[in-house]
Scaffold this motif. Structure first.
Motif, short mmCIF file in Angstrom:
data_model
loop_
_atom_site.label_atom_id
_atom_site.label_comp_id
_atom_site.label_asym_id
_atom_site.label_seq_id
_atom_site.Cartn_x
_atom_site.Cartn_y
_atom_site.Cartn_z
N TRP A 225 0.81 -1.21 0.00
CA TRP A 225 0.00 0.00 0.00
C TRP A 225 0.85 1.27 0.00
O TRP A 225 0.52 2.25 -0.66
CB TRP A 225 -0.90 0.02 1.25
CG TRP A 225 -1.92 -1.06 1.28
CD1 TRP A 225 -2.51 -1.67 0.20
CD2 TRP A 225 -2.47 -1.69 2.43
NE1 TRP A 225 -3.40 -2.63 0.62
CE2 TRP A 225 -3.39 -2.66 1.99
CE3 TRP A 225 -2.28 -1.54 3.80
CZ2 TRP A 225 -4.12 -3.47 2.86
CZ3 TRP A 225 -3.00 -2.32 4.68
CH2 TRP A 225 -3.91 -3.29 4.22
N ASP A 226 1.95 1.28 0.76
CA ASP A 226 2.77 2.49 0.84
C ASP A 226 3.30 2.90 -0.53
O ASP A 226 3.31 4.10 -0.86
CB ASP A 226 3.95 2.27 1.79
CG ASP A 226 3.56 2.47 3.25
OD1 ASP A 226 2.40 2.83 3.50
OD2 ASP A 226 4.40 2.25 4.13
N THR A 227 3.72 1.93 -1.33
CA THR A 227 4.22 2.26 -2.67
C THR A 227 3.10 2.80 -3.54
O THR A 227 3.30 3.76 -4.30
CB THR A 227 4.84 1.01 -3.32
OG1 THR A 227 5.88 0.51 -2.48
CG2 THR A 227 5.43 1.35 -4.68
N ALA A 228 1.91 2.22 -3.42
CA ALA A 228 0.76 2.72 -4.20
C ALA A 228 0.45 4.16 -3.84
O ALA A 228 0.22 5.01 -4.71
CB ALA A 228 -0.45 1.82 -3.94
N ILE A 229 0.46 4.47 -2.54
CA ILE A 229 0.15 5.84 -2.10
C ILE A 229 1.24 6.80 -2.54
O ILE A 229 0.96 7.93 -2.98
CB ILE A 229 -0.03 5.88 -0.57
CG1 ILE A 229 -1.24 5.03 -0.16
CG2 ILE A 229 -0.22 7.32 -0.09
CD1 ILE A 229 -1.42 4.88 1.34
N LEU A 230 2.50 6.38 -2.44
CA LEU A 230 3.61 7.25 -2.86
C LEU A 230 3.50 7.59 -4.34
O LEU A 230 3.68 8.75 -4.75
CB LEU A 230 4.94 6.57 -2.56
CG LEU A 230 6.19 7.31 -3.05
CD1 LEU A 230 6.29 8.68 -2.40
CD2 LEU A 230 7.44 6.49 -2.78
#
Length: 300
Positions: A225-230
């Motif tokens: 999820w963190d990569t998607a949000i970034l």
């Protein structure tokens, strides 16, 4: 047959080749082969099919591997419980989960646990799917697994801890950033950044959007999820993600997390072989995480 034969056979099934199992076990390929041959002589059946790229279990091999994985997992768990009893509070807790879980759900619990049990250790193993977490539990390689809860045919207990609403992550410059809320219809034909297709959260999101007649295009795939949000913050696309507190607030002026209240919440929590069989240290850590997730929910 011996326990070593069974452990080696399970390692071969897990690795998919004799050479890979030998590397994992720090022994020779010949030694691995001898263990497998001894088992095959004992049961009178072929257990592995040899292919150019490795091996796969035969029907008999699948049957034996399922029993071996479950049985060895129970033995390892019992031995660890005896070890914990002998060492009092100086044991370890093995947790398997996704790459970003500690940051979002466990940071405060880790600090509290270490303060309460200074002689204990925490071991974290990263898996990319709930299936991988279930395999680690069944094989006795983990005591606890933090997962997105969902249907499963595995003999695993799931305990919900926290519910997380969905949000659309967009760059502040995106036209959708001005919205106070997003409806599923706003996602029609949208090109989204998504998690792998076999992840529980991606499967649940796809099913819920399909019920609303929405079929977005997932043209970018990431592992967490963190990569998607970034990527969404950088303006490289849109991402439907859980509304994770670490991404809210003044630290991300170029990011907007817009609620999608029409989507059912995502539930995360613990998966274990048997909750009543957890040894005290593992139960203490699981309860510490649940406690801090509860405080986090109240703050939000």
């Amino acid at each position: 047959m011996t326990l070593d034969d069974l452990r080696v056979f399970a390692a071969v099934c897990r690795a998919g080749s004799l050479s890979a199992a030998a590397r994992d076990l720090s022994c020779t390929q010949s030694a691995v082969s001898q263990h497998v041959k001894r088992l095959e002589r004992e049961v009178g059946l072929s257990l592995l099919e040899r292919h150019t790229r490795g091996v796969v279990p035969t029907s008999a091999g699948h049957t034996l591997n399922a029993a071996v994985t479950e049985g060895l997992g129970s033995i390892d768990h019992a031995l660890r419980r005896l070890d914990e009893a002998a060492r009092a509070e100086g044991g370890s807790v093995r947790v398997t989960t996704g790459a970003t879980t500690i940051r979002h759900f466990m940071a405060a619990a880790v600090v509290d646990f270490r303060r309460q049990f200074p002689r204990a250790s925490l071991e974290f193993q990263t898996e990319t799917s709930s299936r991988g977490c279930f395999d680690a539990l069944a094989a006795g390689r983990a005591d606890l697994a933090w997962i997105t809860l969902g249907p499963t045919d595995r003999a695993i207990e799931q305990h919900p801890v926290v519910e997380i609403p969905w949000a659309l992550a967009v760059s502040a410059s995106d036209p959708l950033a001005a919205k106070a809320r997003v409806e599923p219809a706003d996602l029609q034909d949208a090109r989204l950044i998504g998690l792998p297709q076999n992840s529980t959260s991606r499967l649940q999101l796809g099913a819920w959007l399909a019920e609303a007649g929405i079929r977005p295009v997932f043209d970018t795939s990431v592992t967490d999820w963190d990569t998607a949000i970034l990527l969404a913050e950088l303006g490289l696309g849109l991402a439907v993600v859980p509304a994770l507190p670490a991404w809210s607030g003044p630290g991300h002026p170029d990011l907007r997390l817009i609620p999608i209240p029409a989507l059912p919440v995502l539930t995360a929590g613990w998966a274990v072989r048997r909750w009543d069989a957890l040894f005290p240290l593992a139960r203490a850590f699981a309860e510490a995480v649940a406690h801090h997730c509860g405080k986090q929910t109240v703050r939000e």
